[in-house]
Design an enzyme around this catalytic site. Structure first.
Site, PDB file in Angstrom:
ATOM      1  CB  CYS A 136      -0.881   0.004   1.246  1.00 58.12           C
ATOM      2  SG  CYS A 136      -1.851  -1.491   1.414  1.00 58.12           S
ATOM      3  N   GLY A 146      -1.300   0.983  -4.853  1.00 59.44           N
ATOM      4  CA  GLY A 146      -2.572   0.378  -4.464  1.00 59.44           C
ATOM      5  C   GLY A 146      -3.734   0.993  -5.193  1.00 59.44           C
ATOM      6  CG  ASN A 171       3.345  -0.038   2.751  1.00 54.54           C
ATOM      7  OD1 ASN A 171       4.361   0.485   2.326  1.00 54.54           O
ATOM      8  ND2 ASN A 171       2.896  -1.168   2.242  1.00 54.54           N
ATOM      9  N   GLY A 172       2.309  -2.763   4.821  1.00 52.23           N
ATOM     10  CA  GLY A 172       3.137  -3.893   5.248  1.00 52.23           C
ATOM     11  C   GLY A 172       2.286  -5.066   5.665  1.00 52.23           C
ATOM     12  CE1 TYR A 208       5.488  -4.320 -11.363  1.00 55.08           C
ATOM     13  CE2 TYR A 208       4.888  -4.628  -9.061  1.00 55.08           C
ATOM     14  CZ  TYR A 208       4.521  -4.431 -10.378  1.00 55.08           C
ATOM     15  OH  TYR A 208       3.205  -4.326 -10.714  1.00 55.08           O
ATOM     16  CG  ASP A 242       8.932  -8.293 -17.368  1.00 58.77           C
ATOM     17  OD1 ASP A 242       8.868  -7.169 -16.832  1.00 58.77           O
ATOM     18  OD2 ASP A 242       7.947  -9.060 -17.442  1.00 58.77           O
ATOM     19  CG  ASP A 243       9.667  -5.825 -13.338  1.00 61.97           C
ATOM     20  OD1 ASP A 243       9.119  -6.711 -12.686  1.00 61.97           O
ATOM     21  OD2 ASP A 243       9.029  -4.975 -14.002  1.00 61.97           O
TER      22      ASP A 243
HETATM   23  P1  AMP Z   1       3.373 -12.899 -13.687  1.00 65.34           P
HETATM   24  O1  AMP Z   1       2.521 -12.804 -14.888  1.00 65.34           O
HETATM   25  O2  AMP Z   1       2.629 -13.506 -12.532  1.00 65.34           O
HETATM   26  O3  AMP Z   1       4.667 -13.620 -13.930  1.00 65.34           O
HETATM   27  O4  AMP Z   1       3.709 -11.414 -13.247  1.00 65.34           O
HETATM   28  C1  AMP Z   1       4.929 -10.826 -13.506  1.00 65.34           C
HETATM   29  C2  AMP Z   1       4.787  -9.356 -13.728  1.00 65.34           C
HETATM   30  O5  AMP Z   1       4.081  -8.734 -12.663  1.00 65.34           O
HETATM   31  C3  AMP Z   1       6.146  -8.699 -13.789  1.00 65.34           C
HETATM   32  O6  AMP Z   1       6.330  -8.262 -15.105  1.00 65.34           O
HETATM   33  C4  AMP Z   1       6.115  -7.550 -12.824  1.00 65.34           C
HETATM   34  O7  AMP Z   1       6.217  -6.328 -13.519  1.00 65.34           O
HETATM   35  C5  AMP Z   1       4.794  -7.639 -12.115  1.00 65.34           C
HETATM   36  N1  AMP Z   1       4.925  -7.926 -10.673  1.00 65.34           N
HETATM   37  C6  AMP Z   1       5.940  -8.464 -10.012  1.00 65.34           C
HETATM   38  N2  AMP Z   1       5.670  -8.566  -8.677  1.00 65.34           N
HETATM   39  C7  AMP Z   1       4.433  -8.074  -8.531  1.00 65.34           C
HETATM   40  C8  AMP Z   1       3.584  -7.868  -7.403  1.00 65.34           C
HETATM   41  N3  AMP Z   1       3.943  -8.243  -6.180  1.00 65.34           N
HETATM   42  N4  AMP Z   1       2.382  -7.292  -7.613  1.00 65.34           N
HETATM   43  C9  AMP Z   1       1.990  -6.944  -8.834  1.00 65.34           C
HETATM   44  N5  AMP Z   1       2.739  -7.118  -9.936  1.00 65.34           N
HETATM   45  C10 AMP Z   1       3.942  -7.666  -9.794  1.00 65.34           C
END
Ligand code: AMP
Length: 474
Positions: free
Chosen positions: A12, A38, A113-114, A254, A357-358
């Site tokens: 959050c 959020g 937040n947490g 991210y 991608d991150d």
């Molecule tokens: P996925 O499709 O489940 O592999 O989601 C991966 C993507 O979601 C990545 O490209 C990140 O940019 C994003 N992501 C990573 N961690 C989170 C998170 N905790 N909440 C929302 N999005 C996330």
């Protein structure tokens, strides 16, 4: 392959201000800069000469405050606000913060937040002695612990309560005569203090919110600190000296906005360094580097710079579709990804692409994007992830409490590569990540929580200890 579908939650955003005639409005603008943290709900509580009034609802900030009256009713010169990222299971207005508590001897409001790791056991104890909860979020616990304490002042009661809760927390509390900001002993979540030209103090989850409201950065809240802001200024107390910096690595990777600084490190620069280290660690011949918008653009630019391979815009994001993660089912999420991203055929057709991608959580997003690029004529797609594989659940603020949800916990890198139909797949190393952020705290401490990647949790897990043992098959 079917993965259990659940949302990720509790990441959050909180914002507070003391000593400004337009406190609620400034809070609104501050929260707007934190909307990425959020989108499920938002709320603001303002203090008008000791009277606390609040407004909260489900939805984006602008949907919640969709008419000027809501904000105008929140008169007063202090306010705190919250934007919530929730799971589908724990949605509903009762969980939207700030929580406003009214007692015969005073009122206070709370924004969190947490995620606490001993909330369930504390709640059980409180309920046994007659305590009643209105929400299923762990945030109300703090209120009960404050009320149960027999210390003389509110501040001392708060300090006692803070020593009983464990896990990840950044709190803002608003009472009739003060605003308090406090951070857990590991500083899992960021929290920064700023000051406006008028002298008013502001506190926000990220420094980007300070910039938005025209405040100057004063300092980060340090782990174990309790900051009190009143009409006489700011006071810094310590509720525990057993502290150890373990900032959630995912904040840098991210969550946080690229224009924020966390403990003095700019998030965009950290991401760019991650991309550079990724290029050093995992080279591949290709025609162009493409980042997944928006969170991976910084890392992709670093990769391109270090590798000398041109950076191109091969994907376009429609800015008017909410984050795919909010959608509750796998089918809907897959639809969401399609709605949100398009490949630029004129750029990618016939090309060998490095796709940065991150992170990969469930693998859904990256699989869709590889398909998008290949459908648009890309010859090869080499996926490079600017974080190590996410293999372990998080208990400090992102509600992935189950390894089943994490593709890298279940499949090897080459199995994931096949699963997402990439021509190659590589992840940044843990060392590469730590070096890229560059907190440079005293060895052996990196200053980062890396539990997601290596299962090395910086605190005892209390209520979650058994989850982990089950997961590990113990
Ligand atoms: P996925 O499709 O489940 O592999 O989601 C991966 C993507 O979601 C990545 O490209 C990140 O940019 C994003 N992501 C990573 N961690 C989170 C998170 N905790 N909440 C929302 N999005 C996330």
């Amino acid at each position: 392959m079917s993965y259990e579908v659940r949302g990720l939650n509790e990441e959050c955003g909180i914002f507070g201000i003391w000593g400004h005639q337009d406190a609620a409005k400034v809070t609104y603008f501050g929260l707007h800069a934190l909307q990425h943290r959020g989108q499920e709900g938002a709320g603001i509580v303002a203090n008008d000469q000791g009277e606390l009034k609040g407004y909260r609802d489900l939805g984006l900030l602008a949907e919640v405050f969709d008419s000027p009256e809501h904000l105008e009713a929140l008169t007063g010169d202090a306010a705190i606000g919250h934007v919530r990222y929730g799971t589908s299971g724990s949605g509903g207005i009762n969980n939207i913060q700030p929580f406003l508590f009214k007692f015969y001897d005073g009122n206070f409001a709370l924004a969190h937040n947490g995620n606490l790791v001993n909330a369930k056991s504390l709640r059980r104890e409180v309920e046994k002695t007659g305590g009643i909860f209105h929400s299923n979020s762990d945030t109300e616990i703090l209120m009960h612990l404050i009320r149960k304490s027999e210390a003389l002042s509110f501040k001392e009661r708060l300090k006692e309560a803070l020593n009983q809760i464990k896990g990840g927390f950044a709190y803002l509390l608003l009472t009739e005569d003060a605003m308090y900001a406090t951070l857990d002993p590991n500083a899992f979540r960021p929290l920064a203090i700023g000051q406006m030209k008028s002298g008013a103090y502001v506190v926000a989850s990220e420094t980007c919110a300070l910039d938005t409201v025209g405040a100057t950065f004063v300092r980060d809240v340090e782990p174990g600190e309790l900051i009190t802001i009143t009409d006489s200024g700011m006071e810094i107390d310590i509720y525990t000296d057993e502290t150890q910096y373990s900032i959630c690595a995912m904040e840098y990777i991210y969550f946080a906005r690229p224009d924020s600084n966390i403990k003095g490190i700019n998030v965009h620069s950290a991401r760019k360094n991650m991309g550079k280290n990724l290029a050093k660690e995992c080279r591949v011949e290709a025609d162009m580097v493409i980042g997944v918008p928006n969170s991976s653009l910084s890392a992709a630019s670093g990769y391109a710079e270090m590798s000398g391979i041109p950076y191109e815009m091969g994907l376009i994001k429609n800015q008017y579709v909410g984050r795919t993660f909010i959608q509750p089912t796998q089918e809907l999420r897959e639809e969401g990804v399609r709605m949100k991203l398009s490949a630029v055929r004129g750029v990618v057709e016939g090309q060998r692409i490095i796709l940065v991608d991150d992170s990969i959580v469930r693998g859904t997003t990256i699989r869709r994007i590889v398909k998008l690029l290949k459908d648009a004529g890309a010859k090869e797609v080499h996926v490079r992830i600017s974080a190590p594989p996410l293999k372990y659940p998080c208990f400090y603020g992102i509600d992935i409490e189950n390894k089943k949800e994490l593709i890298a916990a279940n499949l090897s890198v080459s199995e994931i590569r096949d699963e997402i139909n990439a021509d190659s797949l590589e992840f940044l190393s843990e060392e590469g990540l730590i070096e890229a952020v560059g907190l440079n705290l005293d060895a052996p401490y990196t200053g980062l929580c890396m539990a997601y990647f290596n299962g090395d949790y910086p605190t005892k897990l209390y209520d979650y200890e058994s989850n982990l043992l089950v997961e590990q098959g113990v």
